[in-house]
Design a protein around this motif. Structure first.
Motif, mmCIF file in Angstrom:
data_model
loop_
_atom_site.group_PDB
_atom_site.id
_atom_site.type_symbol
_atom_site.label_atom_id
_atom_site.label_comp_id
_atom_site.label_asym_id
_atom_site.label_seq_id
_atom_site.Cartn_x
_atom_site.Cartn_y
_atom_site.Cartn_z
ATOM 1 N N UNK A 125 0.837 -1.210 0.000
ATOM 2 C CA UNK A 125 0.000 0.000 0.000
ATOM 3 C C UNK A 125 0.868 1.256 0.000
ATOM 4 N N UNK A 126 1.947 1.231 0.766
ATOM 5 C CA UNK A 126 2.860 2.375 0.805
ATOM 6 C C UNK A 126 3.509 2.583 -0.561
ATOM 7 N N UNK A 127 3.972 1.495 -1.170
ATOM 8 C CA UNK A 127 4.591 1.613 -2.488
ATOM 9 C C UNK A 127 3.575 2.097 -3.522
ATOM 10 N N UNK A 128 2.367 1.583 -3.461
ATOM 11 C CA UNK A 128 1.314 1.980 -4.392
ATOM 12 C C UNK A 128 1.058 3.490 -4.299
ATOM 13 N N UNK A 129 0.948 4.008 -3.093
ATOM 14 C CA UNK A 129 0.737 5.458 -2.911
ATOM 15 C C UNK A 129 1.916 6.258 -3.443
ATOM 16 N N UNK A 130 3.128 5.778 -3.145
ATOM 17 C CA UNK A 130 4.325 6.483 -3.600
ATOM 18 C C UNK A 130 4.398 6.496 -5.128
ATOM 19 N N UNK A 131 4.119 5.378 -5.761
ATOM 20 C CA UNK A 131 4.150 5.316 -7.223
ATOM 21 C C UNK A 131 3.123 6.279 -7.803
ATOM 22 N N UNK A 132 1.937 6.293 -7.243
ATOM 23 C CA UNK A 132 0.896 7.213 -7.717
ATOM 24 C C UNK A 132 1.361 8.663 -7.644
ATOM 25 N N UNK A 133 1.969 9.032 -6.530
ATOM 26 C CA UNK A 133 2.451 10.406 -6.349
ATOM 27 C C UNK A 133 3.580 10.738 -7.333
ATOM 28 N N UNK A 134 4.529 9.824 -7.482
ATOM 29 C CA UNK A 134 5.663 10.076 -8.372
ATOM 30 C C UNK A 134 5.193 10.185 -9.824
ATOM 31 N N UNK A 135 4.306 9.308 -10.237
ATOM 32 C CA UNK A 135 3.816 9.398 -11.610
ATOM 33 C C UNK A 135 3.112 10.737 -11.848
ATOM 34 N N UNK A 165 -2.952 9.179 -14.068
ATOM 35 C CA UNK A 165 -1.977 8.111 -14.317
ATOM 36 C C UNK A 165 -2.240 6.851 -13.488
ATOM 37 N N UNK A 166 -3.363 6.778 -12.812
ATOM 38 C CA UNK A 166 -3.656 5.638 -11.938
ATOM 39 C C UNK A 166 -3.652 4.304 -12.676
ATOM 40 N N UNK A 167 -4.013 4.310 -13.931
ATOM 41 C CA UNK A 167 -4.034 3.073 -14.702
ATOM 42 C C UNK A 167 -2.655 2.456 -14.923
ATOM 43 N N UNK A 168 -1.613 3.206 -14.626
ATOM 44 C CA UNK A 168 -0.244 2.729 -14.827
ATOM 45 C C UNK A 168 0.433 2.318 -13.517
ATOM 46 N N UNK A 177 4.409 6.675 -22.354
ATOM 47 C CA UNK A 177 4.242 8.027 -22.906
ATOM 48 C C UNK A 177 4.195 7.988 -24.425
ATOM 49 N N UNK A 178 5.107 7.238 -25.032
ATOM 50 C CA UNK A 178 5.166 7.152 -26.498
ATOM 51 C C UNK A 178 3.935 6.460 -27.079
ATOM 52 N N UNK A 179 3.660 5.257 -26.586
ATOM 53 C CA UNK A 179 2.653 4.400 -27.204
ATOM 54 C C UNK A 179 1.215 4.708 -26.780
ATOM 55 N N UNK A 180 1.008 4.931 -25.508
ATOM 56 C CA UNK A 180 -0.359 5.147 -25.015
ATOM 57 C C UNK A 180 -0.790 6.605 -25.091
ATOM 58 N N UNK A 181 0.168 7.512 -25.006
ATOM 59 C CA UNK A 181 -0.186 8.930 -24.945
ATOM 60 C C UNK A 181 0.250 9.716 -26.177
ATOM 61 N N UNK A 182 1.143 9.150 -26.966
ATOM 62 C CA UNK A 182 1.648 9.858 -28.130
ATOM 63 C C UNK A 182 2.534 11.039 -27.778
ATOM 64 N N UNK A 183 3.145 10.970 -26.601
ATOM 65 C CA UNK A 183 4.023 12.047 -26.136
ATOM 66 C C UNK A 183 5.465 11.570 -26.263
#
Length: 96
Positions: free
Chosen positions: A10-20, A39-42, A67-73
């Motif tokens: 849970x801690x890692x999940x929250x941290x990943x969400x924040x960093x993304x 970005x929650x889907x990632x 970013x490249x494939x899903x977002x075209x960025x």
């Protein structure tokens, strides 16, 4: 129903969400409350990489591919690398 995560996961999940959202942010929505979940889907995929011992290069490549494939960025290598370094630091803290 979403399974309950253990405290470390849970801690890692929250941290990943924040960093993304605040560091990686390839579409520039950080600071926009309405886009907080953009970005929650990632998050689960990144968490999986981290739990399975991915290094910074693998995490960076994963974020760039999203970013490249899903977002075209294009041109997100630098922010993906910065995010990857922070994510690995979080993994190290959580898994001690």
């Amino acid at each position: 129903m979403t399974p309950t995560l253990g405290p470390e996961a849970a801690t890692l999940h929250r941290a990943v969400s924040e960093v993304l959202h605040y560091v990686w942010d390839p579409i520039g929505v950080a600071g926009t409350p309405e886009a907080r979940d953009e970005y929650e889907g990632y998050v689960d995929g990144v968490c999986g990489l981290l739990w399975h011992g991915a290094d910074a290069n693998a995490v960076t490549a994963h974020l760039v591919a999203i970013a490249d494939d899903a977002m075209g960025v294009r041109g997100t290598q630098e922010q993906a690398a910065r995010a990857a370094e922070i994510l690995l630091a979080w993994r190290d803290v959580v898994t001690r």
